[in-house]
Scaffold this motif. Structure first.
Motif, PDB file in Angstrom:
ATOM      1  N   ASP A 131       0.848  -1.187   0.000  1.00  0.00           N
ATOM      2  CA  ASP A 131       0.000   0.000   0.000  1.00  0.00           C
ATOM      3  C   ASP A 131       0.891   1.247   0.000  1.00  0.00           C
ATOM      4  N   ASN A 132       0.279   2.404   0.042  1.00  0.00           N
ATOM      5  CA  ASN A 132       1.016   3.657  -0.095  1.00  0.00           C
ATOM      6  C   ASN A 132       1.432   4.272   1.233  1.00  0.00           C
ATOM      7  N   ALA A 133       1.639   3.455   2.253  1.00  0.00           N
ATOM      8  CA  ALA A 133       2.064   3.975   3.550  1.00  0.00           C
ATOM      9  C   ALA A 133       3.396   4.716   3.420  1.00  0.00           C
ATOM     10  N   PRO A 134       3.593   5.797   4.160  1.00  0.00           N
ATOM     11  CA  PRO A 134       4.841   6.563   4.092  1.00  0.00           C
ATOM     12  C   PRO A 134       6.076   5.739   4.430  1.00  0.00           C
ATOM     13  N   THR A 135       5.886   4.670   5.187  1.00  0.00           N
ATOM     14  CA  THR A 135       7.025   3.828   5.577  1.00  0.00           C
ATOM     15  C   THR A 135       7.438   2.851   4.488  1.00  0.00           C
ATOM     16  N   HIS A 136       6.689   2.811   3.388  1.00  0.00           N
ATOM     17  CA  HIS A 136       7.015   1.911   2.291  1.00  0.00           C
ATOM     18  C   HIS A 136       7.818   2.672   1.237  1.00  0.00           C
ATOM     19  N   PRO A 137       9.116   2.423   1.134  1.00  0.00           N
ATOM     20  CA  PRO A 137       9.992   3.199   0.238  1.00  0.00           C
ATOM     21  C   PRO A 137       9.732   2.895  -1.230  1.00  0.00           C
ATOM     22  N   HIS A 138      10.094   3.846  -2.060  1.00  0.00           N
ATOM     23  CA  HIS A 138       9.903   3.707  -3.505  1.00  0.00           C
ATOM     24  C   HIS A 138      11.234   3.528  -4.238  1.00  0.00           C
ATOM     25  N   ASP A 139      12.285   3.222  -3.500  1.00  0.00           N
ATOM     26  CA  ASP A 139      13.608   3.211  -4.136  1.00  0.00           C
ATOM     27  C   ASP A 139      14.425   1.956  -3.824  1.00  0.00           C
ATOM     28  N   CYS A 140      13.739   0.821  -3.674  1.00  0.00           N
ATOM     29  CA  CYS A 140      14.517  -0.388  -3.363  1.00  0.00           C
ATOM     30  C   CYS A 140      14.248  -1.530  -4.340  1.00  0.00           C
ATOM     31  N   ASP A 141      13.857  -1.194  -5.579  1.00  0.00           N
ATOM     32  CA  ASP A 141      13.725  -2.231  -6.603  1.00  0.00           C
ATOM     33  C   ASP A 141      15.068  -2.918  -6.825  1.00  0.00           C
ATOM     34  N   VAL A 142      15.038  -4.191  -7.109  1.00  0.00           N
ATOM     35  CA  VAL A 142      16.258  -4.951  -7.374  1.00  0.00           C
ATOM     36  C   VAL A 142      16.094  -5.700  -8.689  1.00  0.00           C
ATOM     37  N   ASP A 143      16.934  -5.362  -9.669  1.00  0.00           N
ATOM     38  CA  ASP A 143      16.903  -6.050 -10.953  1.00  0.00           C
ATOM     39  C   ASP A 143      15.473  -6.118 -11.489  1.00  0.00           C
ATOM     40  N   VAL A 144      14.948  -7.324 -11.615  1.00  0.00           N
ATOM     41  CA  VAL A 144      13.599  -7.487 -12.165  1.00  0.00           C
ATOM     42  C   VAL A 144      12.583  -7.861 -11.092  1.00  0.00           C
ATOM     43  N   ILE A 145      12.889  -7.587  -9.847  1.00  0.00           N
ATOM     44  CA  ILE A 145      11.923  -7.742  -8.759  1.00  0.00           C
ATOM     45  C   ILE A 145      11.558  -6.336  -8.292  1.00  0.00           C
ATOM     46  N   ARG A 146      10.316  -5.950  -8.552  1.00  0.00           N
ATOM     47  CA  ARG A 146       9.903  -4.565  -8.378  1.00  0.00           C
ATOM     48  C   ARG A 146       8.806  -4.412  -7.325  1.00  0.00           C
ATOM     49  N   LEU A 147       8.681  -3.184  -6.854  1.00  0.00           N
ATOM     50  CA  LEU A 147       7.591  -2.820  -5.957  1.00  0.00           C
ATOM     51  C   LEU A 147       6.480  -2.162  -6.764  1.00  0.00           C
ATOM     52  N   VAL A 148       5.236  -2.523  -6.448  1.00  0.00           N
ATOM     53  CA  VAL A 148       4.062  -1.917  -7.064  1.00  0.00           C
ATOM     54  C   VAL A 148       3.183  -1.387  -5.941  1.00  0.00           C
ATOM     55  N   TYR A 149       2.747  -0.139  -6.063  1.00  0.00           N
ATOM     56  CA  TYR A 149       2.004   0.503  -4.979  1.00  0.00           C
ATOM     57  C   TYR A 149       0.536   0.682  -5.330  1.00  0.00           C
ATOM     58  N   LEU A 150      -0.318   0.383  -4.356  1.00  0.00           N
ATOM     59  CA  LEU A 150      -1.745   0.595  -4.530  1.00  0.00           C
ATOM     60  C   LEU A 150      -2.053   2.089  -4.467  1.00  0.00           C
ATOM     61  N   PRO A 151      -3.109   2.543  -5.142  1.00  0.00           N
ATOM     62  CA  PRO A 151      -3.508   3.949  -5.035  1.00  0.00           C
ATOM     63  C   PRO A 151      -3.917   4.280  -3.607  1.00  0.00           C
ATOM     64  N   PRO A 152      -3.868   5.556  -3.223  1.00  0.00           N
ATOM     65  CA  PRO A 152      -4.284   5.947  -1.865  1.00  0.00           C
ATOM     66  C   PRO A 152      -5.744   5.593  -1.596  1.00  0.00           C
ATOM     67  N   ASN A 153      -6.023   5.277  -0.340  1.00  0.00           N
ATOM     68  CA  ASN A 153      -7.398   5.093   0.153  1.00  0.00           C
ATOM     69  C   ASN A 153      -8.141   3.890  -0.428  1.00  0.00           C
ATOM     70  N   VAL A 154      -7.416   2.926  -0.948  1.00  0.00           N
ATOM     71  CA  VAL A 154      -8.108   1.725  -1.457  1.00  0.00           C
ATOM     72  C   VAL A 154      -7.603   0.457  -0.779  1.00  0.00           C
ATOM     73  N   THR A 155      -6.728   0.606   0.199  1.00  0.00           N
ATOM     74  CA  THR A 155      -6.106  -0.571   0.824  1.00  0.00           C
ATOM     75  C   THR A 155      -7.134  -1.547   1.370  1.00  0.00           C
ATOM     76  N   SER A 156      -8.139  -1.022   2.088  1.00  0.00           N
ATOM     77  CA  SER A 156      -9.128  -1.914   2.704  1.00  0.00           C
ATOM     78  C   SER A 156      -9.987  -2.632   1.674  1.00  0.00           C
ATOM     79  N   LEU A 157      -9.995  -2.122   0.444  1.00  0.00           N
ATOM     80  CA  LEU A 157     -10.830  -2.712  -0.606  1.00  0.00           C
ATOM     81  C   LEU A 157     -10.088  -3.721  -1.465  1.00  0.00           C
ATOM     82  N   VAL A 158      -8.824  -3.458  -1.772  1.00  0.00           N
ATOM     83  CA  VAL A 158      -8.130  -4.288  -2.760  1.00  0.00           C
ATOM     84  C   VAL A 158      -6.817  -4.897  -2.270  1.00  0.00           C
TER      85      VAL A 158
END
Length: 216
Positions: A131-158
């Motif tokens: 999810d898009n929590a501030p504690t979840h960094p956007h700069d730690c992708d490694v090679d072809v293993i990536r992070l994908v972030y959910l849009p704000p305010n939809v965590t409880s739904l999806v």
């Protein structure tokens, strides 16, 4: 960037964390078989953070990531934390932060995912959904293993890990069983439970159901 449509359920992972007060009972009262009533007691606010992670196929569950306040809890005396059935780290408030998540991603998640994908003869490509929590960094992708972030305010739904995945009822049941097996009052058992006990209970009661973790 890895395109999620090119990936199988084996290669799509989800992770989410929750706070767990390890010595606070639910609002509803539980009694041991030999207790007539539940006496009141001051709430102990000792807490940990527990992060669960699995792939969408349900075939690969990463060991729990547990964050406590102390690097060396008294309950860990004469115990090497690396021997625990979880990935344990400490932070003064026992909350997740960017540094801890980056460390877990690089040292725990990535190596385990690569090993799993190799074992099932799949390309070393994967995504981790957060999810898009501030504690979840956007700069730690490694090679072809990536992070994908959910849009704000939809965590409880999806967010898959929020769809009845992270629950504490099974942990309470485990504590009740300890109370009955040791022929002690529930409150006596609660008072004596430490972080080591909770870690092993969590590792025991987190049983797979369908794609993800279930602790019912």
């Amino acid at each position: 960037m890895v395109k999620t449509e090119e990936l199988s359920p084996e290669q799509v992972y989800s992770m989410n964390e929750t706070g767990l007060n390890i010595k606070i009972l639910p609002e509803k009262t539980f009694l041991g078989s030999h207790e007539q009533s539940a006496s009141g007691f001051k709430k102990n606010k000792e807490r940990i953070t527990v992060a669960v992670c699995s792939n969408a196929a349900g075939t690969h569950k990463i060991p729990l990531f547990v964050i406590g306040k102390s690097a060396k809890p008294r309950a860990f005396k004469n115990l090497n934390p690396s021997s625990l059935p979880v990935y344990y780290k400490s932070q003064k408030s026992a909350w997740m932060n960017s540094d801890l998540l980056k460390e877990w991603f690089n040292l725990e998640f990535v190596p385990r995912v690569k090993k799993h994908l190799k074992s099932v003869n799949l390309p070393i490509k994967a995504v981790l959904v957060l999810d898009n929590a501030p504690t979840h960094p956007h700069d730690c992708d490694v090679d072809v293993i990536r992070l994908v972030y959910l849009p704000p305010n939809v965590t409880s739904l999806v967010q898959p890990m929020d769809q009845g995945v992270i629950e504490s009822r099974k942990l309470v049941s485990e504590i009740l069983q300890h109370s009955e097996s040791e022929d002690k009052g529930l409150l006596d058992v609660i008072k004596k439970i430490n972080i080591k006990d909770v870690i092993y209970m969590l590792a025991t009661v987190l049983i797979s159901r369908n794609a993800f973790f279930n602790v019912y």
